[in-house]
Design a protein around this motif. Structure first.
Motif, mmCIF file in Angstrom:
data_model
loop_
_atom_site.group_PDB
_atom_site.id
_atom_site.type_symbol
_atom_site.label_atom_id
_atom_site.label_comp_id
_atom_site.label_asym_id
_atom_site.label_seq_id
_atom_site.Cartn_x
_atom_site.Cartn_y
_atom_site.Cartn_z
ATOM 1 N N VAL A 82 0.835 -1.211 0.000
ATOM 2 C CA VAL A 82 0.000 0.000 0.000
ATOM 3 C C VAL A 82 0.870 1.262 0.000
ATOM 4 C CG1 VAL A 82 -1.434 1.303 1.641
ATOM 5 C CG2 VAL A 82 -2.013 -1.068 1.097
ATOM 6 N N VAL A 83 0.389 2.288 -0.674
ATOM 7 C CA VAL A 83 1.007 3.623 -0.563
ATOM 8 C C VAL A 83 -0.030 4.505 0.130
ATOM 9 C CG1 VAL A 83 1.875 5.637 -1.841
ATOM 10 C CG2 VAL A 83 2.364 3.332 -2.688
ATOM 11 N N ILE A 84 0.420 5.325 1.062
ATOM 12 C CA ILE A 84 -0.521 6.204 1.776
ATOM 13 C C ILE A 84 -0.218 7.651 1.401
ATOM 14 C CG2 ILE A 84 -1.246 7.033 4.064
ATOM 15 C CD1 ILE A 84 -0.514 4.190 5.115
ATOM 16 N N SER A 85 -1.265 8.440 1.221
ATOM 17 C CA SER A 85 -1.035 9.863 0.973
ATOM 18 C C SER A 85 -1.753 10.671 2.051
ATOM 19 C CB SER A 85 -1.561 10.241 -0.407
ATOM 20 O OG SER A 85 -1.354 11.614 -0.606
ATOM 21 N N TYR A 86 -0.983 11.492 2.734
ATOM 22 C CA TYR A 86 -1.556 12.335 3.787
ATOM 23 C C TYR A 86 -1.913 13.690 3.187
ATOM 24 C CZ TYR A 86 -1.620 15.422 7.841
ATOM 25 O OH TYR A 86 -1.974 16.362 8.767
ATOM 26 N N GLU A 87 -3.211 14.000 3.194
ATOM 27 C CA GLU A 87 -3.660 15.234 2.573
ATOM 28 C C GLU A 87 -4.538 16.022 3.531
ATOM 29 O OE1 GLU A 87 -3.640 15.027 -1.810
ATOM 30 O OE2 GLU A 87 -5.368 13.812 -1.297
ATOM 31 N N PRO A 88 -3.937 16.851 4.374
ATOM 32 C CA PRO A 88 -4.756 17.602 5.318
ATOM 33 C C PRO A 88 -5.709 18.543 4.594
ATOM 34 C CG PRO A 88 -2.465 18.352 5.356
ATOM 35 C CD PRO A 88 -2.514 17.158 4.468
ATOM 36 N N SER A 89 -6.962 18.580 5.035
ATOM 37 C CA SER A 89 -7.981 19.328 4.294
ATOM 38 C C SER A 89 -7.658 20.814 4.194
ATOM 39 C CB SER A 89 -9.350 19.112 4.934
ATOM 40 O OG SER A 89 -9.249 19.336 6.324
ATOM 41 N N TRP A 90 -6.907 21.353 5.162
ATOM 42 C CA TRP A 90 -6.582 22.775 5.100
ATOM 43 C C TRP A 90 -5.616 23.113 3.968
ATOM 44 C CZ3 TRP A 90 -1.365 22.898 5.632
ATOM 45 C CH2 TRP A 90 -0.765 21.925 6.423
ATOM 46 N N ALA A 91 -5.010 22.088 3.393
ATOM 47 C CA ALA A 91 -3.969 22.372 2.401
ATOM 48 C C ALA A 91 -4.332 21.966 0.975
ATOM 49 C CB ALA A 91 -2.682 21.657 2.800
ATOM 50 N N VAL A 92 -5.435 21.222 0.803
ATOM 51 C CA VAL A 92 -5.736 20.702 -0.533
ATOM 52 C C VAL A 92 -6.545 21.689 -1.365
ATOM 53 C CG1 VAL A 92 -6.958 18.900 -1.824
ATOM 54 C CG2 VAL A 92 -5.615 18.302 0.173
ATOM 55 N N GLY A 93 -5.977 22.077 -2.503
ATOM 56 C CA GLY A 93 -6.691 22.888 -3.484
ATOM 57 C C GLY A 93 -7.134 24.248 -2.996
ATOM 58 N N VAL A 94 -6.534 24.743 -1.936
ATOM 59 C CA VAL A 94 -7.001 26.014 -1.392
ATOM 60 C C VAL A 94 -6.006 27.154 -1.623
ATOM 61 C CG1 VAL A 94 -8.569 25.115 0.347
ATOM 62 C CG2 VAL A 94 -6.161 25.317 0.890
ATOM 63 N N GLY A 95 -4.900 26.830 -2.282
ATOM 64 C CA GLY A 95 -3.924 27.870 -2.590
ATOM 65 C C GLY A 95 -3.143 28.324 -1.376
ATOM 66 N N GLN A 96 -3.243 27.569 -0.316
ATOM 67 C CA GLN A 96 -2.509 27.943 0.874
ATOM 68 C C GLN A 96 -1.078 27.413 0.783
ATOM 69 O OE1 GLN A 96 -5.057 27.156 4.095
ATOM 70 N NE2 GLN A 96 -4.181 28.874 5.175
ATOM 71 N N HIS A 97 -0.159 28.016 1.505
ATOM 72 C CA HIS A 97 1.203 27.496 1.458
ATOM 73 C C HIS A 97 1.263 26.205 2.250
ATOM 74 C CE1 HIS A 97 2.748 30.865 -0.622
ATOM 75 N NE2 HIS A 97 2.244 31.692 0.256
ATOM 76 N N ALA A 98 1.887 25.194 1.648
ATOM 77 C CA ALA A 98 2.055 23.945 2.381
ATOM 78 C C ALA A 98 3.015 24.214 3.529
ATOM 79 C CB ALA A 98 2.633 22.893 1.446
ATOM 80 N N ASN A 99 2.714 23.667 4.670
ATOM 81 C CA ASN A 99 3.590 23.839 5.819
ATOM 82 C C ASN A 99 4.364 22.525 5.994
ATOM 83 O OD1 ASN A 99 4.538 23.662 8.499
ATOM 84 N ND2 ASN A 99 3.135 25.296 9.104
ATOM 85 N N ALA A 100 5.659 22.571 5.639
ATOM 86 C CA ALA A 100 6.455 21.335 5.613
ATOM 87 C C ALA A 100 6.552 20.695 6.996
ATOM 88 C CB ALA A 100 7.843 21.623 5.057
ATOM 89 N N THR A 101 6.578 21.522 8.034
ATOM 90 C CA THR A 101 6.702 20.973 9.389
ATOM 91 C C THR A 101 5.440 20.203 9.769
ATOM 92 O OG1 THR A 101 8.034 22.885 9.907
ATOM 93 C CG2 THR A 101 7.264 21.603 11.780
#
Ligand code: PGA
Length: 266
Positions: free
Chosen positions: A162-181
């Motif tokens: 399996v491959v897992i992808s973590y996609e927090p809702s605050w960051a998907v498709g909203v044009g917000q800067h991804a927070n690497a930490t």
């Protein structure tokens, strides 16, 4: 050693012609598939012509969704049997937009994951930040309830694929800067959840991608995090130059270091 995996999620963009042209434009400029795996999750009708255009590049052509049933009266669904026959090694399942807009729940995603594993297609399971804390022997353990519910019934043997992808809702498709930490924190917690529920050895080997506002400017910082093994990229993946910059993030870094080297020596 976990091989990095960079995946474009084109969502409902690009015609067949645009998709094939894109593949032809990038196929000779991809990183060595032994070092970095690259894939594009495209609309179902483009998968076959795209697969025919990948040549020897090793580019993975990925479905954005698939049904839990292999065939039958399921109008409008995408068959895993058909995907397997096409040579698609991966299918993205449970993306947050499928959950939000099309009512997919954990039980439905779980059925799809098991059907994919059974037929030999690797699921890229998308999960968001739904997480609970529980105390075991005085220690706090974080549990991704959504993920564990989707993995219900997935065996020790199957979880390795399996491959897992973590996609927090605050960051998907909203044009917000991804927070690497925060991205690293989420991926680390998922790895720990896998260790708690399966084994440390499996948790150490499983690939966990991060998705949400990844772009050419932040990919290096994100990929440098120890628990992030790849990226699932929406908007920024639609442009050839941007996509090439992102899949070659490691190469770009080497090129930049090489550029800096002479002046450093002076
Ligand atoms: P984004 O989308 O890169 O546009 O935020 C990510 C995704 O939906 O997978």
């Amino acid at each position: 050693m976990r091989k990095p995996f960079i995946v474009a999620n084109w969502k409902m963009h690009k015609t067949v012609d645009e998709s094939v042209k894109f593949v032809k434009a990038i196929r000779d400029q991809l990183p060595d598939p032994e070092e970095v795996e690259v894939g594009i999750a495209a609309q179902a009708f483009s998968l076959y012509p795209m697969a025919a255009a990948v040549g020897k590049s090793g580019l993975q052509i990925i479905a954005q969704n698939a049904a839990a049933e292999y065939s039958g009266p399921y109008t409008g669904e995408i068959s895993l049997r058909g995907l397997h026959d096409l040579g698609s090694r991966y299918a993205m399942l449970g993306h947050i937009e499928r959950r939000r807009l099309f009512g997919e729940n954990n039980a439905a995603v779980s059925q799809k994951v098991k059907a994919a594993l059974q037929i030999g297609v690797t699921p890229i399971i998308c999960t968001d930040e739904t997480m609970v804390q529980k105390e075991v022997n005085g220690e706090i353990h974080y549990v991704f309830q959504q993920l564990m519910s989707v993995l219900h019934g997935v065996s020790l043997d199957q979880i390795r694929r399996v491959v897992i992808s973590y996609e927090p809702s605050w960051a998907v498709g909203v044009g917000q800067h991804a927070n690497a930490t925060l991205a690293e924190e989420g991926c680390r917690m998922i790895r720990r959840t896998i260790a708690d529920n399966y084994t440390y050895e499996i948790a150490d080997k499983i690939r966990i991608l991060y998705g949400g506002s990844v772009n050419p400017d932040n990919i290096k910082e994100i990929m440098a995090k120890p628990d992030i093994d790849g990226a699932l990229i929406g908007r920024a993946s639609l442009d050839v130059d941007n996509f090439l910059k992102m899949v070659n993030y490691a190469k770009n870094e080497e090129a930049q270091l090489a550029k800096q080297a002479p002046s450093k020596k002076k």
